[in-house]
Design an enzyme around this catalytic site. Structure first.
Site, mmCIF file in Angstrom:
data_model
loop_
_atom_site.group_PDB
_atom_site.id
_atom_site.type_symbol
_atom_site.label_atom_id
_atom_site.label_comp_id
_atom_site.label_asym_id
_atom_site.label_seq_id
_atom_site.Cartn_x
_atom_site.Cartn_y
_atom_site.Cartn_z
ATOM 1 N N CYS A 113 7.381 -2.355 -3.897
ATOM 2 C CA CYS A 113 7.532 -3.136 -2.667
ATOM 3 C C CYS A 113 8.735 -2.716 -1.822
ATOM 4 O O CYS A 113 8.793 -3.040 -0.634
ATOM 5 C CB CYS A 113 7.651 -4.615 -3.000
ATOM 6 S SG CYS A 113 6.281 -5.232 -4.015
ATOM 7 N N HIS A 244 10.443 -7.758 2.955
ATOM 8 C CA HIS A 244 9.190 -7.524 2.247
ATOM 9 C C HIS A 244 8.366 -8.801 2.274
ATOM 10 O O HIS A 244 8.857 -9.898 1.956
ATOM 11 C CB HIS A 244 9.452 -7.093 0.805
ATOM 12 C CG HIS A 244 8.242 -7.158 -0.062
ATOM 13 N ND1 HIS A 244 7.038 -6.601 0.300
ATOM 14 C CD2 HIS A 244 8.030 -7.762 -1.276
ATOM 15 C CE1 HIS A 244 6.144 -6.835 -0.637
ATOM 16 N NE2 HIS A 244 6.724 -7.538 -1.599
ATOM 17 N N ASN A 274 0.475 -9.909 0.510
ATOM 18 C CA ASN A 274 1.472 -8.959 0.000
ATOM 19 C C ASN A 274 0.831 -7.578 -0.080
ATOM 20 O O ASN A 274 -0.020 -7.333 -0.925
ATOM 21 C CB ASN A 274 1.950 -9.422 -1.383
ATOM 22 C CG ASN A 274 3.022 -8.511 -1.974
ATOM 23 O OD1 ASN A 274 3.219 -7.390 -1.535
ATOM 24 N ND2 ASN A 274 3.704 -9.007 -2.995
#
Length: 318
Positions: A113, A244, A274
């Site tokens: 990530c 993020h 995500n």
């Protein structure tokens, strides 16, 4: 020419949209349960015939067009991804081939990530050292391919997509806070690497959600503020914060604790889920496309997650 800057951005998401209501037909969940815990309403899901490099190439082509550059102008391609299926050719080489980039250096980075902000720092270093004049930096992940769709703790989180940035050489900044791409602050907590995993055969995404939440909301605000200090700016000087896009319950308290009181806070997680390494460039590109930030505005990009790695820098909006 020992500075660097982002001159254009682009993003791409697959056409298929998966809603919370549709997920509730697959696992024991509901729209209310998902929205109250992670803030996500929809996510985009790539089909079996849409590999990671295709997602990446679409986003990169958009960034190139926005920059007014030809494929032959690029001499470095970096792709941040943790969902590449094959070891070789790597995703960067496949993207270069799709776009017709003739002889660039091509490298993949797997920092999950935090991959895009690591890749952006790597491109910045290469340009400032004279190893590159124009680089393509891409974050792309197909998280749906590594997800157990019977596990409601993870399948409600993920989406697929890609975001890209063109990084070019520019004159060195005239003073503090004026760099096109500010100094990176990066690191990791390797002893807690087990908290976010993509492992096994077949590979599957798993995480220890509470551990990640506590780390992100208690440890990262200080590190993000230090990132601003390295750039020569105070948090209140920021025009936007792009974290993020993991979970709205992480993004909102983290942004508040950073102290960026005047900043637009990216909340693309609501509609995209995500998307791992794609999440920061995807959200950043959308802010630029919607004109929510203006050319030259200072923007904090801050990635965190897998390996409990983090990397951030303040950049100027293209």
């Amino acid at each position: 020419m020992n500075g660097s800057r982002i001159t254009a951005v682009g993003h791409y998401q697959p056409a298929k949209v998966l809603t919370n209501e549709e997920l509730a037909g697959l696992v024991d969940t509901s729209d209310e349960w998902i929205r109250s815990r992670v803030g996500i309403r929809t996510r985009h899901i790539a089909g079996p015939d849409e590999p990671v490099d295709e997602l990446a190439a679409h986003a990169a082509a958009k960034a190139l067009a926005s920059a007014g550059l030809a494929a032959s102008d690029i001499d470095l391609v970096l792709v941040a991804t943790s969902t590449a299926v094959d070891r070789s050719p790597n995703m960067a080489a496949r993207v270069a081939n799709r776009l017709g980039i003739p002889s660039a250096a091509t490298m993949d980075l797997n920092v999950v990530c935090a991959g895009f902000t690591h890749a952006l720092a790597t491109a910045d270093h290469a340009v400032r050292a004279g190893g590159s004049q124009r680089a393509l930096v891409i974050g792309a992940d197909k998280m749906s391919a590594v997800t157990d769709w019977t596990d409601r703790t993870t399948c409600v989180l993920v989406g697929d997509g890609a975001g890209a940035a063109v990084v070019e050489a520019c004159p060195a900044p005239a003073g503090p806070g004026l760099a096109g791409i500010g100094p990176v602050l990066w690191g990791s907590v390797p002893e807690m690497g087990h908290a976010v995993r993509i492992e096994g055969t077949p590979a599957r995404f798993a995480q220890e959600g509470q551990s990640v939440y506590r780390w992100a909301t208690t440890q990262l605000p200080r590190i993000a503020r230090q990132t601003c200090e390295r750039a020569g700016l105070a948090p209140e000087d920021l025009a936007a914060v792009v974290l993020h896009q993991a979970n709205l319950r992480i993004i909102e308290p983290l942004a508040e604790k950073i102290g960026a009181v005047n900043a637009v806070v990216a909340r693309d997680v609501i509609e995209s889920g995500n998307t791992s390494a794609a999440s920061i460039p995807l959200a950043f590109s959308k802010l630029v496309e919607r004109a929510e930030i203006s050319t030259g505005d200072p923007v904090l990009l801050f990635g965190f997650g897998g390996n409990l790695s983090y990397a951030g820098q303040v950049v100027r909006c293209p």
